[in-house]
Design a protein around this motif. Structure first.
Motif, PDB file in Angstrom:
ATOM      1  N   PRO A 186     -27.131 -26.780 -51.755  1.00  0.00           N
ATOM      2  CA  PRO A 186     -27.203 -27.559 -50.509  1.00  0.00           C
ATOM      3  C   PRO A 186     -26.152 -28.652 -50.346  1.00  0.00           C
ATOM      4  N   THR A 187     -25.827 -29.368 -51.391  1.00  0.00           N
ATOM      5  CA  THR A 187     -24.852 -30.447 -51.227  1.00  0.00           C
ATOM      6  C   THR A 187     -23.401 -29.947 -51.322  1.00  0.00           C
ATOM      7  N   ASN A 188     -23.226 -28.650 -51.587  1.00  0.00           N
ATOM      8  CA  ASN A 188     -21.870 -28.091 -51.672  1.00  0.00           C
ATOM      9  C   ASN A 188     -21.532 -27.157 -50.511  1.00  0.00           C
ATOM     10  N   VAL A 189     -22.562 -26.603 -49.880  1.00  0.00           N
ATOM     11  CA  VAL A 189     -22.341 -25.487 -48.971  1.00  0.00           C
ATOM     12  C   VAL A 189     -21.502 -25.871 -47.746  1.00  0.00           C
ATOM     13  N   THR A 190     -21.613 -27.107 -47.275  1.00  0.00           N
ATOM     14  CA  THR A 190     -20.827 -27.476 -46.092  1.00  0.00           C
ATOM     15  C   THR A 190     -19.331 -27.479 -46.408  1.00  0.00           C
ATOM     16  N   ARG A 191     -18.988 -27.959 -47.605  1.00  0.00           N
ATOM     17  CA  ARG A 191     -17.565 -27.928 -48.000  1.00  0.00           C
ATOM     18  C   ARG A 191     -17.099 -26.491 -48.187  1.00  0.00           C
ATOM     19  N   THR A 192     -18.001 -25.646 -48.694  1.00  0.00           N
ATOM     20  CA  THR A 192     -17.646 -24.237 -48.875  1.00  0.00           C
ATOM     21  C   THR A 192     -17.350 -23.583 -47.522  1.00  0.00           C
ATOM     22  N   CYS A 193     -18.210 -23.848 -46.553  1.00  0.00           N
ATOM     23  CA  CYS A 193     -17.974 -23.281 -45.213  1.00  0.00           C
ATOM     24  C   CYS A 193     -16.682 -23.837 -44.618  1.00  0.00           C
ATOM     25  N   ALA A 194     -16.426 -25.127 -44.879  1.00  0.00           N
ATOM     26  CA  ALA A 194     -15.253 -25.778 -44.291  1.00  0.00           C
ATOM     27  C   ALA A 194     -13.942 -25.265 -44.872  1.00  0.00           C
ATOM     28  N   ARG A 195     -14.011 -24.632 -46.038  1.00  0.00           N
ATOM     29  CA  ARG A 195     -12.764 -24.094 -46.602  1.00  0.00           C
ATOM     30  C   ARG A 195     -12.120 -23.105 -45.636  1.00  0.00           C
ATOM     31  N   CYS A 196     -12.945 -22.361 -44.918  1.00  0.00           N
ATOM     32  CA  CYS A 196     -12.411 -21.437 -43.910  1.00  0.00           C
ATOM     33  C   CYS A 196     -12.482 -22.062 -42.520  1.00  0.00           C
ATOM     34  N   HIS A 197     -13.642 -22.616 -42.190  1.00  0.00           N
ATOM     35  CA  HIS A 197     -13.862 -23.094 -40.813  1.00  0.00           C
ATOM     36  C   HIS A 197     -13.125 -24.393 -40.505  1.00  0.00           C
ATOM     37  N   GLY A 198     -12.538 -25.012 -41.528  1.00  0.00           N
ATOM     38  CA  GLY A 198     -11.719 -26.192 -41.283  1.00  0.00           C
ATOM     39  C   GLY A 198     -10.237 -25.892 -41.395  1.00  0.00           C
ATOM     40  N   ASP A 199      -9.909 -24.617 -41.542  1.00  0.00           N
ATOM     41  CA  ASP A 199      -8.521 -24.200 -41.710  1.00  0.00           C
ATOM     42  C   ASP A 199      -8.033 -23.523 -40.421  1.00  0.00           C
ATOM     43  N   PRO A 200      -7.287 -24.248 -39.581  1.00  0.00           N
ATOM     44  CA  PRO A 200      -6.861 -23.673 -38.289  1.00  0.00           C
ATOM     45  C   PRO A 200      -6.066 -22.383 -38.450  1.00  0.00           C
ATOM     46  N   ALA A 201      -5.173 -22.356 -39.444  1.00  0.00           N
ATOM     47  CA  ALA A 201      -4.338 -21.160 -39.619  1.00  0.00           C
ATOM     48  C   ALA A 201      -5.182 -19.951 -39.972  1.00  0.00           C
ATOM     49  N   TYR A 202      -6.167 -20.168 -40.817  1.00  0.00           N
ATOM     50  CA  TYR A 202      -7.028 -19.050 -41.222  1.00  0.00           C
ATOM     51  C   TYR A 202      -7.897 -18.588 -40.060  1.00  0.00           C
ATOM     52  N   MET A 203      -8.490 -19.558 -39.343  1.00  0.00           N
ATOM     53  CA  MET A 203      -9.425 -19.216 -38.272  1.00  0.00           C
ATOM     54  C   MET A 203      -8.734 -18.536 -37.092  1.00  0.00           C
ATOM     55  N   VAL A 212     -12.365 -26.250 -35.292  1.00  0.00           N
ATOM     56  CA  VAL A 212     -12.268 -26.322 -36.759  1.00  0.00           C
ATOM     57  C   VAL A 212     -12.618 -27.723 -37.255  1.00  0.00           C
ATOM     58  N   ASP A 213     -13.324 -28.475 -36.430  1.00  0.00           N
ATOM     59  CA  ASP A 213     -13.685 -29.835 -36.830  1.00  0.00           C
ATOM     60  C   ASP A 213     -15.181 -29.979 -37.107  1.00  0.00           C
ATOM     61  N   GLN A 214     -15.847 -28.853 -37.319  1.00  0.00           N
ATOM     62  CA  GLN A 214     -17.300 -28.916 -37.524  1.00  0.00           C
ATOM     63  C   GLN A 214     -17.665 -29.775 -38.736  1.00  0.00           C
ATOM     64  N   TYR A 215     -16.891 -29.653 -39.813  1.00  0.00           N
ATOM     65  CA  TYR A 215     -17.227 -30.394 -41.035  1.00  0.00           C
ATOM     66  C   TYR A 215     -17.086 -31.901 -40.809  1.00  0.00           C
ATOM     67  N   GLU A 216     -16.016 -32.303 -40.128  1.00  0.00           N
ATOM     68  CA  GLU A 216     -15.824 -33.728 -39.859  1.00  0.00           C
ATOM     69  C   GLU A 216     -16.954 -34.254 -38.983  1.00  0.00           C
ATOM     70  N   LYS A 217     -17.353 -33.471 -37.991  1.00  0.00           N
ATOM     71  CA  LYS A 217     -18.471 -33.887 -37.140  1.00  0.00           C
ATOM     72  C   LYS A 217     -19.765 -33.945 -37.947  1.00  0.00           C
ATOM     73  N   TYR A 218     -19.934 -32.962 -38.825  1.00  0.00           N
ATOM     74  CA  TYR A 218     -21.153 -32.942 -39.643  1.00  0.00           C
ATOM     75  C   TYR A 218     -21.273 -34.215 -40.469  1.00  0.00           C
ATOM     76  N   LEU A 219     -20.168 -34.686 -40.986  1.00  0.00           N
ATOM     77  CA  LEU A 219     -20.201 -35.898 -41.812  1.00  0.00           C
ATOM     78  C   LEU A 219     -20.645 -37.120 -41.019  1.00  0.00           C
ATOM     79  N   THR A 220     -20.451 -37.078 -39.687  1.00  0.00           N
ATOM     80  CA  THR A 220     -20.881 -38.202 -38.850  1.00  0.00           C
ATOM     81  C   THR A 220     -22.349 -38.082 -38.436  1.00  0.00           C
ATOM     82  N   SER A 221     -22.962 -36.939 -38.727  1.00  0.00           N
ATOM     83  CA  SER A 221     -24.339 -36.714 -38.292  1.00  0.00           C
ATOM     84  C   SER A 221     -25.327 -37.325 -39.271  1.00  0.00           C
ATOM     85  N   VAL A 222     -26.566 -37.427 -38.827  1.00  0.00           N
ATOM     86  CA  VAL A 222     -27.632 -37.894 -39.720  1.00  0.00           C
ATOM     87  C   VAL A 222     -27.810 -36.897 -40.856  1.00  0.00           C
ATOM     88  N   HIS A 223     -27.723 -35.621 -40.527  1.00  0.00           N
ATOM     89  CA  HIS A 223     -27.841 -34.591 -41.570  1.00  0.00           C
ATOM     90  C   HIS A 223     -26.739 -34.755 -42.614  1.00  0.00           C
TER      91      HIS A 223
END
Length: 520
Positions: A186-203, A212-223
């Motif tokens: 649980p505490t690693n999975v968001t970074r794992t997803c962001a390896r692809c979903h935060g990479d504009p060239a890959y996506m 490709v900013d979902q991870y940055e937004k997630y960090l600002t959330s309560v979750h």
């Protein structure tokens, strides 16, 4: 296999044999002696695969250990190793053969390093739909089938660079999801997803339009904040999007398809035990289902109706602050929000720490607004702050505003009733009925202007509509009067005609009697 490693391997086997003999292990110790240290017990190997065959020795692992290969080191920490899966379980071949050519023979099913596109099928031999005692023992589901049927599986079919099992779970050092070492813990999975979903060239290879900013937004959330602090119960990517059966948002099967978002959020937020540590209510979903928003989305399938993420955000989900509620509601109700911001209520609410729109309309249980909210009595929203007393200067404004709305809405209802009556009487009222369409705009505007909390604004918007309503009402009454006038005239004419007929009949009879008298 080179001679040097094999010599070392045999020395290890001899030492293990000696240790087993000293321990009095008997026949079982002989088996242990034939296996390298760390080789899983044969009875734990999965059925239905090469690894299922009780290999006395995993020569693959032994040789690669002697070669100091990173794969062997990693595999000894792998959840599959602990479950009894051998190297041959994935790579094929015959791990019981000491000779390299025999062990890695295609005839023995040796596949070597699989192509990325082939990995889901390979993993699916155990993590697929087929049944086996090994799957039952380890409670394995059809993860591969779910993956291949989802968005990631579709991406992989179209592009070999697409995600597959090891993209998320790693390789050779795979840890259980419950193991903090796992990339999908649980505490690693968001970074794992962001390896692809935060990479504009890959996506860009798969979905150039996907942010490709979902991870940055997630960090600002309560979750995200709770997750970053180590709270494994906080929602992560897979909590909403699922893990293997991931679909695009526009796919009705997706857990985040608009009509499924409330249910997805409710999985956690309706769970009393889960929410108890946070002191969060758990009735939001039930209230939402009864709200005008919930009815529009869930019952009427209006995909434009707001769901949880419309107000709280999705990746940056957070409860709206007191000051920002009007702005959030204003995303859809823009005119209402602008009027409220300019009204006296804005400053009054701010001074008392009241969160704008929800004070009158509620938050999760937002009912369809009615004119009864304005005034005093049942259904009143004004009454929570104001009193219908001379001491409250707002009371007369509230009552006059309500009277203006009633003149417009109740007046239109009465006019339509009269027009229907005239129509039933056979009168032509088409023009008057058509004129009422112009009242729609006045009705909408006057109700919106309520949010200015000034009776003059409501009166100005309602005035054109009230004028049309009055004219339509007058036309209806005139038509009804015309009907009765015609009816009365018809009655009089009928009486006159009847009298004339009677007189004519009597005259004819008189003439006939006279003729008979003369003939005699």
């Amino acid at each position: 296999m080179s001679a040097a490693p094999m010599q070392g391997w045999r020395r290890a086997a001899a030492l293990a044999t000696l240790a087993a003999a000293l321990a009095g292990g008997g026949a079982a110790a002989v088996v242990m002696a034939a296996e390298p240290a760390g080789t899983p017990p044969a009875q734990q190997r999965p059925a239905g695969s090469a690894a299922a065959q009780p290999a006395a020795v995993d020569h693959c692992l032994g040789c690669h250990t002697e070669l100091d290969g990173p794969e062997a080191k990693g595999f000894r920490t792998d959840v599959h190793f602990r479950a009894g899966v051998t190297c041959a379980g994935c790579h094929g071949g015959d791990a019981s053969k000491e000779d390299k050519d025999e062990a890695m023979s295609p005839a023995a099913g040796f596949r070597g390093k699989p192509r990325p596109a082939a990995i889901p099928e390979m993993c699916g031999r155990c993590h697929g739909a087929s049944a086996s005692p090994f799957k039952t023992r380890h409670k394995l589901g059809d993860a591969a089938g779910a993956f291949l049927g989802g968005a990631h599986g579709t991406a992989l079919k179209g592009n070999a660079a697409g995600p597959q099992c090891v993209s998320c779970h790693g390789v050779h050092g795979i840890a259980a999801v419950s193991d903090p070492r796992s990339p999908v813990y649980p505490t690693n999975v968001t970074r794992t997803c962001a390896r692809c979903h935060g990479d504009p060239a890959y996506m860009r290879q798969f979905n150039p339009g996907l942010p490709v900013d979902q991870y940055e937004k997630y960090l600002t959330s309560v979750h995200g904040d709770r997750n970053r602090k180590g709270d494994v119960r906080a929602a992560t990517c897979v909590s909403c999007h699922s893990n293997h059966a991931i679909y695009q948002v526009k796919d009705p099967r997706s857990a985040v398809y608009p009509t499924r978002v409330p249910e997805t959020c409710g999985k956690c937020h309706s769970d009393k035990a889960r929410m108890a540590p946070y002191g969060i209510p758990t009735d939001q979903l039930e209230k939402y289902r009864q709200s005008v928003h919930g009815i529009a989305l869930l019952k009427n399938s209006d995909l434009n109706a707001p769901a949880c993420n419309s107000c709280h955000g999705n990746h940056g989900a957070a409860p709206p602050g007191v000051r920002s509620v009007a702005g959030v509601c204003g995303t859809c109700h823009q005119a209402n929000a602008e009027l409220f911001d300019k009204s006296k209520h804005r400053a009054a609410f701010d001074s008392q720490g009241l969160p704008g729109c929800v004070v009158c309309h509620g938050n999760h249980r937002v009912d369809r607004p009615t004119d009864s909210m304005i005034g005093f009595g049942k259904g009143s929203a004004c009454e929570s702050c104001h009193a219908n007393q001379p001491s409250d200067p707002a009371a007369s404004i509230i009552l006059q505003t309500r009277a203006t709305l009633d003149s417009l809405f109740a007046g239109r209802a009465e006019a339509e009733k009269l027009l229907s009556r005239a129509e039933q009487l056979g009168m032509d009222i088409a023009e008057a009925r058509y004129s009422l369409k112009a009242v729609n705009q006045a009705q909408v505007e006057s109700r919106v202007k309520v949010h200015a909390f000034e009776k003059g604004a409501v009166e100005a918007s309602a005035a054109p509509g009230i004028k049309v309503v009055s004219a339509a009402r007058a036309a209806a009454l005139a038509a009804i009067r015309e009907y009765h006038f015609r009816r009365q005239g018809l009655g009089v004419a009928t009486l006159i005609i009847t009298a004339l007929v009677v007189l004519l009949y009597l005259k004819i009879r008189q003439i006939e009697r006279r003729q008979k008298h003369e003939e005699r």
